[in-house]
Design an enzyme around this catalytic site. Sequence first.
Site, PDB file in Angstrom:
ATOM      1  N   LYS A   9       0.830  -1.199   0.000  1.00  0.00           N
ATOM      2  CA  LYS A   9       0.000   0.000   0.000  1.00  0.00           C
ATOM      3  C   LYS A   9       0.874   1.262   0.000  1.00  0.00           C
ATOM      4  O   LYS A   9       2.081   1.190   0.259  1.00  0.00           O
ATOM      5  CB  LYS A   9      -0.946  -0.040   1.211  1.00  0.00           C
ATOM      6  CG  LYS A   9      -1.936  -1.223   1.161  1.00  0.00           C
ATOM      7  CD  LYS A   9      -2.920  -1.190   2.327  1.00  0.00           C
ATOM      8  CE  LYS A   9      -3.916  -2.353   2.230  1.00  0.00           C
ATOM      9  NZ  LYS A   9      -4.959  -2.279   3.292  1.00  0.00           N
ATOM     10  N   TYR A  49     -12.489  -2.836  -3.589  1.00  0.00           N
ATOM     11  CA  TYR A  49     -13.034  -2.879  -2.230  1.00  0.00           C
ATOM     12  C   TYR A  49     -14.566  -2.819  -2.236  1.00  0.00           C
ATOM     13  O   TYR A  49     -15.160  -2.235  -1.326  1.00  0.00           O
ATOM     14  CB  TYR A  49     -12.455  -1.724  -1.403  1.00  0.00           C
ATOM     15  CG  TYR A  49     -11.027  -1.948  -0.932  1.00  0.00           C
ATOM     16  CD1 TYR A  49     -10.664  -3.081  -0.191  1.00  0.00           C
ATOM     17  CD2 TYR A  49     -10.030  -1.001  -1.180  1.00  0.00           C
ATOM     18  CE1 TYR A  49      -9.373  -3.273   0.255  1.00  0.00           C
ATOM     19  CE2 TYR A  49      -8.715  -1.196  -0.733  1.00  0.00           C
ATOM     20  CZ  TYR A  49      -8.405  -2.327  -0.008  1.00  0.00           C
ATOM     21  OH  TYR A  49      -7.115  -2.513   0.450  1.00  0.00           O
ATOM     22  N   THR A  92      -5.578  -7.723  10.364  1.00  0.00           N
ATOM     23  CA  THR A  92      -5.899  -6.446   9.712  1.00  0.00           C
ATOM     24  C   THR A  92      -5.462  -5.248  10.552  1.00  0.00           C
ATOM     25  O   THR A  92      -4.926  -4.281  10.020  1.00  0.00           O
ATOM     26  CB  THR A  92      -7.426  -6.385   9.449  1.00  0.00           C
ATOM     27  OG1 THR A  92      -7.795  -7.490   8.630  1.00  0.00           O
ATOM     28  CG2 THR A  92      -7.812  -5.090   8.766  1.00  0.00           C
ATOM     29  N   GLU A 127      -9.055 -10.482  -8.571  1.00  0.00           N
ATOM     30  CA  GLU A 127      -8.185  -9.319  -8.388  1.00  0.00           C
ATOM     31  C   GLU A 127      -7.016  -9.327  -9.372  1.00  0.00           C
ATOM     32  O   GLU A 127      -6.646  -8.283  -9.919  1.00  0.00           O
ATOM     33  CB  GLU A 127      -7.690  -9.281  -6.934  1.00  0.00           C
ATOM     34  CG  GLU A 127      -8.820  -9.000  -5.951  1.00  0.00           C
ATOM     35  CD  GLU A 127      -8.420  -9.147  -4.487  1.00  0.00           C
ATOM     36  OE1 GLU A 127      -7.223  -9.384  -4.192  1.00  0.00           O
ATOM     37  OE2 GLU A 127      -9.315  -9.032  -3.626  1.00  0.00           O
TER      38      GLU A 127
HETATM   39  P1  IDP Z   1      -7.854  -7.133   5.118  1.00  0.00           P
HETATM   40  O1  IDP Z   1      -7.045  -6.114   4.358  1.00  0.00           O
HETATM   41  O2  IDP Z   1      -7.064  -7.719   6.257  1.00  0.00           O
HETATM   42  O3  IDP Z   1      -8.474  -8.175   4.220  1.00  0.00           O
HETATM   43  P2  IDP Z   1     -10.513  -5.935   5.306  1.00  0.00           P
HETATM   44  O4  IDP Z   1     -11.457  -6.155   6.429  1.00  0.00           O
HETATM   45  O5  IDP Z   1     -10.818  -6.567   3.983  1.00  0.00           O
HETATM   46  O6  IDP Z   1      -9.055  -6.351   5.824  1.00  0.00           O
HETATM   47  O7  IDP Z   1     -10.415  -4.359   5.115  1.00  0.00           O
HETATM   48  C1  IDP Z   1      -9.795  -3.812   3.965  1.00  0.00           C
HETATM   49  C2  IDP Z   1      -8.907  -2.667   4.400  1.00  0.00           C
HETATM   50  O8  IDP Z   1      -9.719  -1.620   4.922  1.00  0.00           O
HETATM   51  C3  IDP Z   1      -7.935  -3.000   5.531  1.00  0.00           C
HETATM   52  O9  IDP Z   1      -6.749  -3.635   5.086  1.00  0.00           O
HETATM   53  C4  IDP Z   1      -7.676  -1.636   6.115  1.00  0.00           C
HETATM   54  O10 IDP Z   1      -6.750  -0.897   5.292  1.00  0.00           O
HETATM   55  C5  IDP Z   1      -9.036  -0.980   6.005  1.00  0.00           C
HETATM   56  N1  IDP Z   1      -9.858  -1.161   7.231  1.00  0.00           N
HETATM   57  C6  IDP Z   1     -10.455  -2.310   7.621  1.00  0.00           C
HETATM   58  N2  IDP Z   1     -11.136  -2.132   8.785  1.00  0.00           N
HETATM   59  C7  IDP Z   1     -10.968  -0.835   9.106  1.00  0.00           C
HETATM   60  C8  IDP Z   1     -11.438  -0.023  10.204  1.00  0.00           C
HETATM   61  O11 IDP Z   1     -12.155  -0.483  11.106  1.00  0.00           O
HETATM   62  N3  IDP Z   1     -11.045   1.287  10.211  1.00  0.00           N
HETATM   63  C9  IDP Z   1     -10.256   1.816   9.217  1.00  0.00           C
HETATM   64  N4  IDP Z   1      -9.805   1.106   8.164  1.00  0.00           N
HETATM   65  C10 IDP Z   1     -10.150  -0.209   8.113  1.00  0.00           C
END
Ligand code: IDP
Length: 139
Positions: A9, A49, A92, A127
């Site tokens: 990222k 996303y 995450t 993806e």
């Molecule tokens: P992942 O990347 O581990 O698969 P996901 O739940 O798919 O996690 O969320 C995608 C991305 O969104 C995360 O990697 C993070 O950058 C962001 N994100 C996820 N949950 C939160 C949150 O509660 N607050 C802020 N950003 C979040």
Amino acid sequence: MEKTLVICKPDAVERGLVGEIIGRFEHKGLAILASDLRLLDSEVLGHHYSEHTEKPFFGDLVAFMSRSPAMLLVVGGPEGTVGVVRTLMGATDPTQAAPGTIRGDFGLAVTENLVHGSDAVESALREIGMFFPELGAGV
Ligand code: IDP
Ligand code: MG
């Protein structure tokens, strides 16, 4: 070979951690099959996303992911590679991620958590096809 999409990222690129992150995958024995440093726009991020468009953090996530270039990788290895990459990434939320994982070692913020990795074989195929359409069925 099982393949997955990894995104280093913008925070990882800005902090000069791309080599470190790629090294973790290489040292594990996984192969880097494709790479591209690319500025992602809100349209492609909306597709990528799509499961998160209704979440309260979606706007911040797109702003973060599009603020500077990201390093996209196709990573390959044996059956189970999608899960292996997720294990190497860590939870995450970097404050919860185990030491020894990428997020556990280098992150402190849930949005700016350094890496994306596909969460299943089907999402990896989707993806990779979206970000590297020129690879076709070859990768
Ligand atoms: P992942 O990347 O581990 O698969 P996901 O739940 O798919 O996690 O969320 C995608 C991305 O969104 C995360 O990697 C993070 O950058 C962001 N994100 C996820 N949950 C939160 C949150 O509660 N607050 C802020 N950003 C979040
Ligand atoms: Mg996810």
